[in-house]
Design a protein around this motif. Sequence first.
Motif, PDB file in Angstrom:
ATOM      1  N   LEU A 281      -2.477   2.457   9.629  1.00 56.62           N
ATOM      2  CA  LEU A 281      -2.539   3.046   8.289  1.00 56.62           C
ATOM      3  C   LEU A 281      -3.689   2.324   7.605  1.00 56.62           C
ATOM      4  CD1 LEU A 281      -1.356   4.791   5.961  1.00 56.62           C
ATOM      5  CD2 LEU A 281       0.081   2.839   5.396  1.00 56.62           C
ATOM      6  N   TYR A 282      -4.850   2.983   7.490  1.00 60.28           N
ATOM      7  CA  TYR A 282      -6.050   2.299   6.965  1.00 60.28           C
ATOM      8  C   TYR A 282      -5.959   2.075   5.461  1.00 60.28           C
ATOM      9  CZ  TYR A 282      -8.107   3.664  11.447  1.00 60.28           C
ATOM     10  OH  TYR A 282      -8.368   3.828  12.795  1.00 60.28           O
ATOM     11  N   GLY A 283      -5.248   2.941   4.766  1.00 56.44           N
ATOM     12  CA  GLY A 283      -5.181   2.789   3.315  1.00 56.44           C
ATOM     13  C   GLY A 283      -4.507   3.995   2.694  1.00 56.44           C
ATOM     14  N   TYR A 284      -4.537   4.009   1.381  1.00 59.25           N
ATOM     15  CA  TYR A 284      -3.925   5.141   0.669  1.00 59.25           C
ATOM     16  C   TYR A 284      -4.586   5.238  -0.699  1.00 59.25           C
ATOM     17  CZ  TYR A 284      -1.442   1.511  -1.865  1.00 59.25           C
ATOM     18  OH  TYR A 284      -1.149   0.410  -2.642  1.00 59.25           O
ATOM     19  N   PHE A 285      -4.441   6.358  -1.324  1.00 55.84           N
ATOM     20  CA  PHE A 285      -4.928   6.529  -2.695  1.00 55.84           C
ATOM     21  C   PHE A 285      -4.142   7.668  -3.330  1.00 55.84           C
ATOM     22  CE2 PHE A 285      -7.499  10.325  -1.785  1.00 55.84           C
ATOM     23  CZ  PHE A 285      -7.762  10.176  -0.428  1.00 55.84           C
ATOM     24  N   TRP A 286      -4.327   7.834  -4.639  1.00 54.58           N
ATOM     25  CA  TRP A 286      -3.591   8.921  -5.282  1.00 54.58           C
ATOM     26  C   TRP A 286      -4.447   9.521  -6.384  1.00 54.58           C
ATOM     27  CZ3 TRP A 286      -2.539   3.752  -5.685  1.00 54.58           C
ATOM     28  CH2 TRP A 286      -2.682   3.175  -6.954  1.00 54.58           C
ATOM     29  N   ASP A 287      -4.107  10.754  -6.784  1.00 56.20           N
ATOM     30  CA  ASP A 287      -4.697  11.334  -8.003  1.00 56.20           C
ATOM     31  C   ASP A 287      -3.504  11.839  -8.827  1.00 56.20           C
ATOM     32  OD1 ASP A 287      -5.816  14.059  -5.905  1.00 56.20           O
ATOM     33  OD2 ASP A 287      -3.845  13.731  -6.832  1.00 56.20           O
ATOM     34  N   ASP A 288      -3.737  12.608  -9.852  1.00 56.24           N
ATOM     35  CA  ASP A 288      -2.595  12.926 -10.727  1.00 56.24           C
ATOM     36  C   ASP A 288      -1.567  13.803 -10.016  1.00 56.24           C
ATOM     37  OD1 ASP A 288      -4.802  15.060 -12.719  1.00 56.24           O
ATOM     38  OD2 ASP A 288      -4.321  14.947 -10.582  1.00 56.24           O
ATOM     39  N   LEU A 289      -1.978  14.497  -8.933  1.00 56.35           N
ATOM     40  CA  LEU A 289      -1.019  15.405  -8.281  1.00 56.35           C
ATOM     41  C   LEU A 289      -0.427  14.819  -7.004  1.00 56.35           C
ATOM     42  CD1 LEU A 289      -2.362  19.083  -8.360  1.00 56.35           C
ATOM     43  CD2 LEU A 289      -0.201  18.165  -9.243  1.00 56.35           C
ATOM     44  N   ARG A 290      -1.248  14.122  -6.237  1.00 55.11           N
ATOM     45  CA  ARG A 290      -0.830  13.780  -4.883  1.00 55.11           C
ATOM     46  C   ARG A 290      -1.015  12.301  -4.549  1.00 55.11           C
ATOM     47  NH1 ARG A 290      -3.966  18.319  -4.028  1.00 55.11           N
ATOM     48  NH2 ARG A 290      -2.820  20.201  -3.464  1.00 55.11           N
ATOM     49  N   ILE A 291      -0.317  11.899  -3.469  1.00 55.67           N
ATOM     50  CA  ILE A 291      -0.565  10.599  -2.823  1.00 55.67           C
ATOM     51  C   ILE A 291      -1.151  10.921  -1.457  1.00 55.67           C
ATOM     52  CG2 ILE A 291       0.535   8.565  -1.815  1.00 55.67           C
ATOM     53  CD1 ILE A 291       2.591   8.655  -4.001  1.00 55.67           C
ATOM     54  N   TYR A 292      -2.151  10.157  -1.028  1.00 55.83           N
ATOM     55  CA  TYR A 292      -2.806  10.405   0.258  1.00 55.83           C
ATOM     56  C   TYR A 292      -2.678   9.176   1.150  1.00 55.83           C
ATOM     57  CZ  TYR A 292      -5.216  13.877  -2.687  1.00 55.83           C
ATOM     58  OH  TYR A 292      -5.500  14.899  -3.566  1.00 55.83           O
ATOM     59  N   LEU A 293      -2.314   9.400   2.429  1.00 53.89           N
ATOM     60  CA  LEU A 293      -2.334   8.297   3.403  1.00 53.89           C
ATOM     61  C   LEU A 293      -3.562   8.494   4.277  1.00 53.89           C
ATOM     62  CD1 LEU A 293       1.396   8.200   4.640  1.00 53.89           C
ATOM     63  CD2 LEU A 293       0.332   6.856   2.819  1.00 53.89           C
ATOM     64  N   ILE A 294      -4.288   7.396   4.522  1.00 51.66           N
ATOM     65  CA  ILE A 294      -5.449   7.439   5.422  1.00 51.66           C
ATOM     66  C   ILE A 294      -5.004   6.836   6.754  1.00 51.66           C
ATOM     67  CG2 ILE A 294      -7.890   6.831   5.727  1.00 51.66           C
ATOM     68  CD1 ILE A 294      -7.947   6.043   2.744  1.00 51.66           C
ATOM     69  N   LEU A 295      -4.904   7.686   7.785  1.00 53.59           N
ATOM     70  CA  LEU A 295      -4.286   7.262   9.043  1.00 53.59           C
ATOM     71  C   LEU A 295      -5.254   7.358  10.215  1.00 53.59           C
ATOM     72  CD1 LEU A 295      -1.125   9.370   8.346  1.00 53.59           C
ATOM     73  CD2 LEU A 295      -1.032   6.902   8.709  1.00 53.59           C
ATOM     74  N   GLU A 296      -4.982   6.571  11.240  1.00 58.12           N
ATOM     75  CA  GLU A 296      -5.703   6.666  12.512  1.00 58.12           C
ATOM     76  C   GLU A 296      -5.428   8.039  13.140  1.00 58.12           C
ATOM     77  OE1 GLU A 296      -4.221   3.767  15.256  1.00 58.12           O
ATOM     78  OE2 GLU A 296      -5.457   4.462  16.920  1.00 58.12           O
ATOM     79  N   TYR A 297      -6.438   8.625  13.746  1.00 57.03           N
ATOM     80  CA  TYR A 297      -6.297   9.940  14.372  1.00 57.03           C
ATOM     81  C   TYR A 297      -5.906   9.757  15.836  1.00 57.03           C
ATOM     82  CZ  TYR A 297      -7.771  14.499  16.347  1.00 57.03           C
ATOM     83  OH  TYR A 297      -7.820  15.703  17.013  1.00 57.03           O
ATOM     84  N   ALA A 298      -4.835  10.475  16.261  1.00 56.47           N
ATOM     85  CA  ALA A 298      -4.411  10.459  17.671  1.00 56.47           C
ATOM     86  C   ALA A 298      -4.651  11.869  18.225  1.00 56.47           C
ATOM     87  CB  ALA A 298      -2.936  10.082  17.764  1.00 56.47           C
ATOM     88  N   PRO A 299      -5.761  12.076  18.932  1.00 52.92           N
ATOM     89  CA  PRO A 299      -6.182  13.429  19.307  1.00 52.92           C
ATOM     90  C   PRO A 299      -5.166  14.235  20.112  1.00 52.92           C
ATOM     91  CG  PRO A 299      -7.944  11.843  19.728  1.00 52.92           C
ATOM     92  CD  PRO A 299      -6.728  11.041  19.370  1.00 52.92           C
ATOM     93  N   GLU A 300      -4.308  13.569  20.905  1.00 51.33           N
ATOM     94  CA  GLU A 300      -3.369  14.324  21.741  1.00 51.33           C
ATOM     95  C   GLU A 300      -2.085  14.704  20.995  1.00 51.33           C
ATOM     96  OE1 GLU A 300      -5.325  11.842  23.239  1.00 51.33           O
ATOM     97  OE2 GLU A 300      -6.440  13.597  23.884  1.00 51.33           O
TER      98      GLU A 300
ATOM     99  N   LEU B  90       2.724   9.012  18.848  1.00 53.13           N
ATOM    100  CA  LEU B  90       1.521   9.837  18.976  1.00 53.13           C
ATOM    101  C   LEU B  90       0.745   9.352  20.193  1.00 53.13           C
ATOM    102  CD1 LEU B  90       0.470  10.002  15.237  1.00 53.13           C
ATOM    103  CD2 LEU B  90       1.219  11.915  16.616  1.00 53.13           C
ATOM    104  N   ASN B  91      -0.075  10.290  20.743  1.00 53.38           N
ATOM    105  CA  ASN B  91      -0.801   9.974  21.971  1.00 53.38           C
ATOM    106  C   ASN B  91      -2.298  10.018  21.660  1.00 53.38           C
ATOM    107  OD1 ASN B  91      -2.125  10.053  24.409  1.00 53.38           O
ATOM    108  ND2 ASN B  91      -0.528  11.267  25.427  1.00 53.38           N
ATOM    109  N   SER B  92      -2.975   8.908  21.889  1.00 53.20           N
ATOM    110  CA  SER B  92      -4.419   8.862  21.667  1.00 53.20           C
ATOM    111  C   SER B  92      -5.090   8.503  22.997  1.00 53.20           C
ATOM    112  CB  SER B  92      -4.728   7.795  20.599  1.00 53.20           C
ATOM    113  OG  SER B  92      -6.113   7.714  20.394  1.00 53.20           O
ATOM    114  N   CYS B  93      -5.529   9.533  23.714  1.00 52.43           N
ATOM    115  CA  CYS B  93      -6.171   9.341  25.032  1.00 52.43           C
ATOM    116  C   CYS B  93      -5.310   8.460  25.946  1.00 52.43           C
ATOM    117  CB  CYS B  93      -7.554   8.712  24.855  1.00 52.43           C
ATOM    118  SG  CYS B  93      -8.477   9.412  23.517  1.00 52.43           S
ATOM    119  N   GLY B  94      -4.015   8.732  25.969  1.00 47.05           N
ATOM    120  CA  GLY B  94      -3.121   8.011  26.887  1.00 47.05           C
ATOM    121  C   GLY B  94      -2.513   6.764  26.282  1.00 47.05           C
ATOM    122  N   SER B  95      -3.073   6.321  25.120  1.00 48.61           N
ATOM    123  CA  SER B  95      -2.459   5.180  24.430  1.00 48.61           C
ATOM    124  C   SER B  95      -1.382   5.693  23.486  1.00 48.61           C
ATOM    125  CB  SER B  95      -3.507   4.443  23.589  1.00 48.61           C
ATOM    126  OG  SER B  95      -4.248   3.591  24.403  1.00 48.61           O
TER     127      SER B  95
END
Length: 270
Positions: free
Chosen positions: A77-96, A144-149
């Motif tokens: 979980l790299y980070g997060y932020f919010w605006d008046d409507l939403r909360i956002y999570l910044i996450l690692e991408y697992a392509p599989e 989650l699966n990221s290239c077998g990891s």
Amino acid sequence: EGTKNKRQWTIDDFEIGKHLGSGKFGKVYLAREKQTHFVVVLKFMKKKQLTECRLEKQLRREIDIQSHLKHPNILRLYGYFWDDLRIYLILEYAPEGDVFSELRRCYRFNESKAANYISQVIQGFIYLHSQGVIHRDLKPENLLNSCGSIKIADFGWSIHSNSKRKTLCGTLEYLPPEMVRNEEYDFRVDYWAIGVLTYEFLAGDTPFESLSKPELYKRIDATDFQFPIFFSNEAQDFIRRLLKRSPSERMTLEMALRHPWILRNICDDG
Ligand SMILES: O=C(O)Cn1ncc2ncnc(NCCc3cnc(NC(=O)Nc4cccc(Cl)c4)s3)c21
């Protein structure tokens, strides 16, 4: 050391890509940070919905825990932020994508694939327990699966909460006896869950599958399960040593990593 000056992210820092998944608490998109072209996953959650379901506390707990965890088998979980409507999570991408969908696609995993995945899950839990983190609600939907990891992600109540799993009880199948009996529980609930996960990888169903909640609880409390005939003796022994009613009788994660079923199936080319 001083707190790093974590910049405040905004949605304008990202180019939004394809929609990856959605559910009750939010939508998940592929995204790219404009300056660095770093690819991430952004999870958009409506503040109103989170407050209505009083999930802010749980989300805060997840963010506090997950943002400090760094391990190859834990989704970042790299980070997060919010605006008046939403909360956002910044996450690692697992392509599989998630392992639940992968398991449903091929119905069940062969023993070497299952052992490879379980060995990675155990390494992730050894790290989690070393950081004092327990009960991550382990189930295939949360892997989650990221290239077998394999990456353990704590989805909280989000897109995977039995939105895909068809059984009546959804996520209750992984509960250990001590939680079914509403007793004190500790990190050894994760040992039980790894036993349930191993069974589900090899059989395609969970060991205590039931048509009603009371029956499910009865079967869990009595550790009443059978093995399909195609389970190897090592696989049966591995699962039996984790699905022990009494937490203190369950084999530890270190013992599990050295169990013949794991060693026999881990091809040393990793
Ligand atoms: O298969 C998919 O899911 C789509 N997909 N495909 C690839 C891929 N790569 C990375 N991430 C994906 N999805 C997001 C996974 C999450 C991780 N952590 C979360 N945390 C959370 O939702 N917390 C939360 C929400 C609402 C309330 C509360 Cl209390 C807590 S969601 C990906």
